[in-house]
Design an enzyme around this catalytic site. Structure first.
Site, PDB file in Angstrom:
ATOM      1  N   ASP A  16       0.821  -1.204   0.000  1.00 50.06           N
ATOM      2  CA  ASP A  16       0.000   0.000   0.000  1.00 50.06           C
ATOM      3  C   ASP A  16       0.865   1.267   0.000  1.00 50.06           C
ATOM      4  O   ASP A  16       1.942   1.280   0.588  1.00 50.06           O
ATOM      5  CB  ASP A  16      -0.906  -0.010   1.244  1.00 50.06           C
ATOM      6  CG  ASP A  16      -2.088   0.932   1.087  1.00 50.06           C
ATOM      7  OD1 ASP A  16      -2.282   1.474  -0.012  1.00 50.06           O
ATOM      8  OD2 ASP A  16      -2.817   1.121   2.080  1.00 50.06           O
TER       9      ASP A  16
ATOM     10  N   ASN B 234       1.400   3.401  -2.984  1.00 53.30           N
ATOM     11  CA  ASN B 234       1.963   3.862  -4.268  1.00 53.30           C
ATOM     12  C   ASN B 234       1.404   5.219  -4.671  1.00 53.30           C
ATOM     13  O   ASN B 234       2.128   6.088  -5.148  1.00 53.30           O
ATOM     14  CB  ASN B 234       1.631   2.870  -5.396  1.00 53.30           C
ATOM     15  CG  ASN B 234       2.249   1.514  -5.163  1.00 53.30           C
ATOM     16  OD1 ASN B 234       3.138   1.374  -4.345  1.00 53.30           O
ATOM     17  ND2 ASN B 234       1.775   0.509  -5.882  1.00 53.30           N
TER      18      ASN B 234
ATOM     19  N   ARG C  32       0.085   7.600  -2.753  1.00 56.48           N
ATOM     20  CA  ARG C  32       0.586   8.685  -1.895  1.00 56.48           C
ATOM     21  C   ARG C  32       2.049   8.999  -2.213  1.00 56.48           C
ATOM     22  O   ARG C  32       2.469  10.147  -2.212  1.00 56.48           O
ATOM     23  CB  ARG C  32       0.444   8.287  -0.414  1.00 56.48           C
ATOM     24  CG  ARG C  32      -0.925   8.633   0.141  1.00 56.48           C
ATOM     25  CD  ARG C  32      -1.192   7.898   1.440  1.00 56.48           C
ATOM     26  NE  ARG C  32      -1.471   6.494   1.190  1.00 56.48           N
ATOM     27  CZ  ARG C  32      -1.528   5.577   2.146  1.00 56.48           C
ATOM     28  NH1 ARG C  32      -1.285   5.905   3.398  1.00 56.48           N
ATOM     29  NH2 ARG C  32      -1.830   4.329   1.839  1.00 56.48           N
ATOM     30  N   TRP C  33       2.809   7.968  -2.528  1.00 55.99           N
ATOM     31  CA  TRP C  33       4.229   8.179  -2.883  1.00 55.99           C
ATOM     32  C   TRP C  33       4.316   9.111  -4.093  1.00 55.99           C
ATOM     33  O   TRP C  33       5.112  10.049  -4.108  1.00 55.99           O
ATOM     34  CB  TRP C  33       4.869   6.824  -3.196  1.00 55.99           C
ATOM     35  CG  TRP C  33       6.339   6.876  -3.477  1.00 55.99           C
ATOM     36  CD1 TRP C  33       7.349   6.716  -2.563  1.00 55.99           C
ATOM     37  CD2 TRP C  33       6.967   7.116  -4.741  1.00 55.99           C
ATOM     38  NE1 TRP C  33       8.569   6.840  -3.191  1.00 55.99           N
ATOM     39  CE2 TRP C  33       8.369   7.085  -4.525  1.00 55.99           C
ATOM     40  CE3 TRP C  33       6.493   7.352  -6.034  1.00 55.99           C
ATOM     41  CZ2 TRP C  33       9.283   7.269  -5.551  1.00 55.99           C
ATOM     42  CZ3 TRP C  33       7.407   7.549  -7.051  1.00 55.99           C
ATOM     43  CH2 TRP C  33       8.788   7.504  -6.805  1.00 55.99           C
TER      44      TRP C  33
ATOM     45  N   ARG D  41      -0.532   8.984 -10.165  1.00 58.12           N
ATOM     46  CA  ARG D  41      -0.556   7.758  -9.351  1.00 58.12           C
ATOM     47  C   ARG D  41       0.091   6.574 -10.071  1.00 58.12           C
ATOM     48  O   ARG D  41       0.738   5.734  -9.458  1.00 58.12           O
ATOM     49  CB  ARG D  41      -1.997   7.394  -8.992  1.00 58.12           C
ATOM     50  CG  ARG D  41      -2.714   8.422  -8.132  1.00 58.12           C
ATOM     51  CD  ARG D  41      -4.180   8.045  -7.946  1.00 58.12           C
ATOM     52  NE  ARG D  41      -4.298   6.686  -7.434  1.00 58.12           N
ATOM     53  CZ  ARG D  41      -4.157   6.355  -6.138  1.00 58.12           C
ATOM     54  NH1 ARG D  41      -3.910   7.295  -5.237  1.00 58.12           N
ATOM     55  NH2 ARG D  41      -4.259   5.107  -5.757  1.00 58.12           N
TER      56      ARG D  41
ATOM     57  N   GLU E  68     -11.689  -4.866  -5.439  1.00 58.59           N
ATOM     58  CA  GLU E  68     -12.212  -3.511  -5.244  1.00 58.59           C
ATOM     59  C   GLU E  68     -11.452  -2.499  -6.121  1.00 58.59           C
ATOM     60  O   GLU E  68     -11.948  -1.414  -6.381  1.00 58.59           O
ATOM     61  CB  GLU E  68     -12.094  -3.111  -3.767  1.00 58.59           C
ATOM     62  CG  GLU E  68     -13.027  -3.887  -2.830  1.00 58.59           C
ATOM     63  CD  GLU E  68     -12.647  -5.346  -2.615  1.00 58.59           C
ATOM     64  OE1 GLU E  68     -11.442  -5.664  -2.633  1.00 58.59           O
ATOM     65  OE2 GLU E  68     -13.561  -6.186  -2.458  1.00 58.59           O
ATOM     66  N   ASN E  69     -10.250  -2.860  -6.549  1.00 59.25           N
ATOM     67  CA  ASN E  69      -9.441  -1.923  -7.366  1.00 59.25           C
ATOM     68  C   ASN E  69     -10.053  -1.648  -8.740  1.00 59.25           C
ATOM     69  O   ASN E  69      -9.663  -0.688  -9.412  1.00 59.25           O
ATOM     70  CB  ASN E  69      -8.007  -2.440  -7.554  1.00 59.25           C
ATOM     71  CG  ASN E  69      -7.158  -2.357  -6.298  1.00 59.25           C
ATOM     72  OD1 ASN E  69      -6.208  -3.102  -6.124  1.00 59.25           O
ATOM     73  ND2 ASN E  69      -7.502  -1.438  -5.402  1.00 59.25           N
ATOM     74  N   TRP E  70     -11.036  -2.460  -9.178  1.00 55.86           N
ATOM     75  CA  TRP E  70     -11.727  -2.176 -10.451  1.00 55.86           C
ATOM     76  C   TRP E  70     -12.421  -0.823 -10.383  1.00 55.86           C
ATOM     77  O   TRP E  70     -12.714  -0.223 -11.414  1.00 55.86           O
ATOM     78  CB  TRP E  70     -12.779  -3.252 -10.769  1.00 55.86           C
ATOM     79  CG  TRP E  70     -12.210  -4.596 -11.111  1.00 55.86           C
ATOM     80  CD1 TRP E  70     -12.220  -5.706 -10.322  1.00 55.86           C
ATOM     81  CD2 TRP E  70     -11.569  -4.994 -12.340  1.00 55.86           C
ATOM     82  NE1 TRP E  70     -11.621  -6.756 -10.967  1.00 55.86           N
ATOM     83  CE2 TRP E  70     -11.217  -6.348 -12.212  1.00 55.86           C
ATOM     84  CE3 TRP E  70     -11.252  -4.320 -13.531  1.00 55.86           C
ATOM     85  CZ2 TRP E  70     -10.564  -7.054 -13.226  1.00 55.86           C
ATOM     86  CZ3 TRP E  70     -10.605  -5.033 -14.542  1.00 55.86           C
ATOM     87  CH2 TRP E  70     -10.274  -6.375 -14.385  1.00 55.86           C
TER      88      TRP E  70
ATOM     89  N   ARG F 251     -11.274   1.940  -9.487  1.00 59.62           N
ATOM     90  CA  ARG F 251     -10.371   3.077  -9.717  1.00 59.62           C
ATOM     91  C   ARG F 251     -10.548   3.598 -11.142  1.00 59.62           C
ATOM     92  O   ARG F 251     -11.120   2.913 -11.988  1.00 59.62           O
ATOM     93  CB  ARG F 251      -8.933   2.625  -9.482  1.00 59.62           C
ATOM     94  CG  ARG F 251      -8.734   2.225  -8.035  1.00 59.62           C
ATOM     95  CD  ARG F 251      -7.299   1.970  -7.712  1.00 59.62           C
ATOM     96  NE  ARG F 251      -7.192   1.748  -6.278  1.00 59.62           N
ATOM     97  CZ  ARG F 251      -6.112   1.958  -5.569  1.00 59.62           C
ATOM     98  NH1 ARG F 251      -5.028   2.399  -6.141  1.00 59.62           N
ATOM     99  NH2 ARG F 251      -6.105   1.726  -4.270  1.00 59.62           N
TER     100      ARG F 251
ATOM    101  N   ARG G 157      -5.445  -1.978   8.409  1.00 57.82           N
ATOM    102  CA  ARG G 157      -6.586  -2.746   7.883  1.00 57.82           C
ATOM    103  C   ARG G 157      -6.078  -4.002   7.199  1.00 57.82           C
ATOM    104  O   ARG G 157      -4.958  -4.028   6.689  1.00 57.82           O
ATOM    105  CB  ARG G 157      -7.328  -1.931   6.810  1.00 57.82           C
ATOM    106  CG  ARG G 157      -8.155  -0.797   7.312  1.00 57.82           C
ATOM    107  CD  ARG G 157      -9.041  -0.290   6.165  1.00 57.82           C
ATOM    108  NE  ARG G 157      -8.266   0.334   5.111  1.00 57.82           N
ATOM    109  CZ  ARG G 157      -7.915   1.620   5.103  1.00 57.82           C
ATOM    110  NH1 ARG G 157      -8.269   2.403   6.091  1.00 57.82           N
ATOM    111  NH2 ARG G 157      -7.211   2.120   4.093  1.00 57.82           N
TER     112      ARG G 157
HETATM  113  C1  FPP Z   1      -1.929   0.181  -3.253  1.00 55.42           C
HETATM  114  O1  FPP Z   1      -1.447   1.503  -3.264  1.00 55.42           O
HETATM  115  C2  FPP Z   1      -1.293  -0.585  -4.309  1.00 55.42           C
HETATM  116  C3  FPP Z   1      -1.963  -1.107  -5.366  1.00 55.42           C
HETATM  117  C4  FPP Z   1      -3.422  -0.974  -5.537  1.00 55.42           C
HETATM  118  C5  FPP Z   1      -1.261  -1.825  -6.427  1.00 55.42           C
HETATM  119  C6  FPP Z   1       0.000  -2.536  -6.051  1.00 55.42           C
HETATM  120  C7  FPP Z   1       0.675  -2.846  -7.321  1.00 55.42           C
HETATM  121  C8  FPP Z   1       2.007  -2.792  -7.547  1.00 55.42           C
HETATM  122  C9  FPP Z   1       3.031  -2.511  -6.519  1.00 55.42           C
HETATM  123  C10 FPP Z   1       2.506  -3.005  -8.936  1.00 55.42           C
HETATM  124  C11 FPP Z   1       1.994  -4.266  -9.560  1.00 55.42           C
HETATM  125  C12 FPP Z   1       2.602  -5.444  -8.926  1.00 55.42           C
HETATM  126  C13 FPP Z   1       2.861  -6.606  -9.577  1.00 55.42           C
HETATM  127  C14 FPP Z   1       3.450  -7.760  -8.853  1.00 55.42           C
HETATM  128  C15 FPP Z   1       2.561  -6.749 -10.998  1.00 55.42           C
HETATM  129  P1  FPP Z   1      -2.494   2.672  -3.484  1.00 55.42           P
HETATM  130  O2  FPP Z   1      -2.559   2.964  -4.937  1.00 55.42           O
HETATM  131  O3  FPP Z   1      -3.788   2.318  -2.847  1.00 55.42           O
HETATM  132  O4  FPP Z   1      -1.768   3.832  -2.722  1.00 55.42           O
HETATM  133  P2  FPP Z   1      -2.469   4.967  -1.881  1.00 55.42           P
HETATM  134  O5  FPP Z   1      -3.214   4.283  -0.767  1.00 55.42           O
HETATM  135  O6  FPP Z   1      -1.314   5.780  -1.390  1.00 55.42           O
HETATM  136  O7  FPP Z   1      -3.367   5.719  -2.817  1.00 55.42           O
END
Ligand code: FPP
Length: 229
Positions: free
Chosen positions: A2, A4, A6-7, A15, A49-51, A53, A176
């Site tokens: 988790d 990416n 925010r980074w 993002r 749930e990521n669908w 986005r 969580r």
């Molecule tokens: C959560 O960070 C991360 C994800 C939804 C995706 C994770 C995917 C990768 C690291 C790359 C793909 C990996 C492989 C193995 C192919 P977020 O986007 O929810 O971050 P945030 O909470 O800061 O918004």
């Protein structure tokens, strides 16, 4: 994995660039798990749930999995790593499904260690699909409903051949579980480092492992030293 988004946000970047940077942390972590003799490493790469986005971000995550498998399969195979992808396959594109099937087939005989990618994964969904498989087996007369115990049921899960996780690490400071390995994590230990995933380093992985090594796991029992009646 988790943090990416925010980074990227903290650097004024889109993002999607956070996810791309996240792949470098994936590579570091997979190699380091090997160096530390970890038999099974599971990475939560895309949740059901990521669908929800934005379409461009979903496309980027699909394409990152495709590119990761295409680029790293040789190295993983040479290092005797067996790849397994858990999660629902029905919603994935034909091309991605073929790539996953091929990576699993090519590495199936590898017995060094396991890399499990949770993709289009949700713990509740996995349990429901396992119930469907078990019910279908019962309807075919292959098992009696009362033969179904915890051990037999777990064979219907996507993780059928894999042990339960000992340690679950969620980066970025969120406290969580978010539908990750719900059944399998019943007795897992947890670590919640505040680091955002793209910054997760070998040293931070070691820190989580060292902390794990100090935990006393009781699985609902009492410590051995207190075990006298
Ligand atoms: C959560 O960070 C991360 C994800 C939804 C995706 C994770 C995917 C990768 C690291 C790359 C793909 C990996 C492989 C193995 C192919 P977020 O986007 O929810 O971050 P945030 O909470 O800061 O918004």
């Amino acid at each position: 994995m988790d943090g990416n988004g925010r980074w990227a946000g903290r650097r004024g970047l889109p993002r999607t660039l956070g996810h791309r940077q996240g792949i470098e942390a994936v590579r570091r972590t997979v190699r380091h798990a090997g160096a530390r003799g970890i038999a099974v490493l599971t990475l939560f790469a895309f949740s059901r749930e990521n669908w929800n986005r934005p379409q461009a971000e979903v496309n980027e995550l699909m394409s990152l999995l495709r590119r990761y498998i295409s680029a790293d399969l040789d190295e993983l195979d040479e290092n005797n790593v067996r790849i397994t992808v858990i999660g629902g396959r029905a919603d994935l594109s034909e091309e991605l499904t073929r790539l996953i099937d091929d990576a699993e087939a090519r590495t199936r005989q590898n017995d060094g260690r396991d890399l499990v990618l949770a993709f289009n994964y949700g713990g509740r969904d996995e349990i429901v699909r396992a119930v469907q498989r078990a019910a279908a087996a019962a309807a075919r007369g292959e098992i009696a409903p009362d033969e179904l115990d915890e051990e037999t049921f777990s064979r219907y899960l996507d993780t059928a051949a894999l042990p339960d996780p000992d340690l679950v690490i969620r980066t970025s400071g969120e406290l969580r579980i978010s539908n990750f390995l719900l059944w399998q994590s019943a007795y897992a230990e947890y670590a919640f480092p505040k680091t955002l995933w793209p910054d997760f380093s070998e040293a931070m992985f070691d820190e989580a492992l060292a902390d794990y090594a100090t935990r006393q796991r009781r699985f609902g029992a009492v410590p051995v030293s207190l075990a006298k009646p």
